[in-house]
Write a protein that holds these residues in place. Structure first.
Motif, PDB file in Angstrom:
ATOM      1  N   GLU A   1       0.835  -1.208   0.000  1.00  0.00           N
ATOM      2  CA  GLU A   1       0.000   0.000   0.000  1.00  0.00           C
ATOM      3  C   GLU A   1       0.865   1.252   0.000  1.00  0.00           C
ATOM      4  N   GLN A   2       1.965   1.222   0.740  1.00  0.00           N
ATOM      5  CA  GLN A   2       2.891   2.359   0.749  1.00  0.00           C
ATOM      6  C   GLN A   2       3.556   2.512  -0.620  1.00  0.00           C
TER       7      GLN A   2
ATOM      8  N   ASP B   1       3.604   5.705  -2.989  1.00  0.00           N
ATOM      9  CA  ASP B   1       4.849   6.303  -3.477  1.00  0.00           C
ATOM     10  C   ASP B   1       4.953   6.291  -4.995  1.00  0.00           C
ATOM     11  N   HIS B   2       4.397   5.282  -5.629  1.00  0.00           N
ATOM     12  CA  HIS B   2       4.472   5.118  -7.087  1.00  0.00           C
ATOM     13  C   HIS B   2       3.066   5.322  -7.643  1.00  0.00           C
TER      14      HIS B   2
ATOM     15  N   GLU C   1       2.923  -9.887  -6.812  1.00  0.00           N
ATOM     16  CA  GLU C   1       2.922  -9.482  -8.212  1.00  0.00           C
ATOM     17  C   GLU C   1       2.395  -8.053  -8.266  1.00  0.00           C
ATOM     18  N   ILE C   2       3.107  -7.210  -8.994  1.00  0.00           N
ATOM     19  CA  ILE C   2       2.754  -5.793  -9.098  1.00  0.00           C
ATOM     20  C   ILE C   2       2.540  -5.480 -10.569  1.00  0.00           C
ATOM     21  N   ARG C   3       1.424  -4.813 -10.879  1.00  0.00           N
ATOM     22  CA  ARG C   3       1.152  -4.444 -12.265  1.00  0.00           C
ATOM     23  C   ARG C   3       0.890  -2.951 -12.365  1.00  0.00           C
ATOM     24  N   TYR C   4       1.464  -2.361 -13.404  1.00  0.00           N
ATOM     25  CA  TYR C   4       1.278  -0.930 -13.625  1.00  0.00           C
ATOM     26  C   TYR C   4       1.662  -0.571 -15.048  1.00  0.00           C
ATOM     27  N   TRP C   5       1.365   0.663 -15.437  1.00  0.00           N
ATOM     28  CA  TRP C   5       1.750   1.197 -16.748  1.00  0.00           C
ATOM     29  C   TRP C   5       2.955   2.101 -16.572  1.00  0.00           C
ATOM     30  N   GLU C   6       3.872   2.022 -17.497  1.00  0.00           N
ATOM     31  CA  GLU C   6       5.078   2.853 -17.491  1.00  0.00           C
ATOM     32  C   GLU C   6       5.178   3.557 -18.836  1.00  0.00           C
TER      33      GLU C   6
END
Length: 158
Positions: free
Chosen positions: A71-72, A76-77, A91-96
């Motif tokens: 959650e932190q 932060d991101h 597992e972390i998913r995101y757009w870059e």
């Protein structure tokens, strides 16, 4: 300097408001037919959006601590979409937004280490990385395979 999502309410409040963030001036819009932008900046490479899936694992950690750390990290991101976790992996998913796959992968490979102390992340190692462009991501979803859309947004147990 405080980094937060645009429109986010201060930490500790019950609700957070999410707003859209416009892409940078050099973002490559796939359906764009206007050649004037490219003609004005011939030496400048255009950015693209890349879907990142980062997998980490290591020694077991208390679930409450893993959740709090993720959650932190999401705080932060700002562009983190979703995280799934267990006591020994996540597992972390995101757009870059990046110029090419190499730049997107380099940023993704630094994410866990750069936020390890600030988010108090477990001392896990990166064990997997997938970087795909937006077109491939949407093609996979349309064909019914690949990662499901990152919804609901947030941090969730497996």
């Amino acid at each position: 300097m405080r980094r937060a999502r645009p429109g986010a309410t201060p930490r500790g409040t019950a609700e957070r408001a999410l707003t859209s963030v416009e892409a940078g001036a050099d973002f490559d819009e796939p359906d764009a037919t206007d050649d004037t932008t490219q003609a004005q900046t011939p030496d400048r490479e255009l950015s693209k959006l890349w879907h990142i899936t980062l997998s980490v694992s290591g020694k077991e950690a208390p679930l409450k601590e893993v959740r709090r750390a993720l959650e932190q990290l999401a705080h932060d991101h700002p562009f983190l979409l979703t995280s799934r976790y267990a006591n020994d992996h996540a597992e972390i998913r995101y757009w870059e937004e990046a110029r090419d796959l190499h730049d997107a992968a380099a940023v993704a490979l630094r994410l866990w280490g750069e936020h390890r102390q600030s988010a108090k992340l477990p001392p896990w190692e990166i064990v997997g990385l997938e970087v795909i462009d937006r077109e491939t991501y949407h093609q996979r979803i349309a064909e019914g395979y690949g990662p499901p859309p990152a919804a609901p947004v947030g941090v969730h147990p497996y």
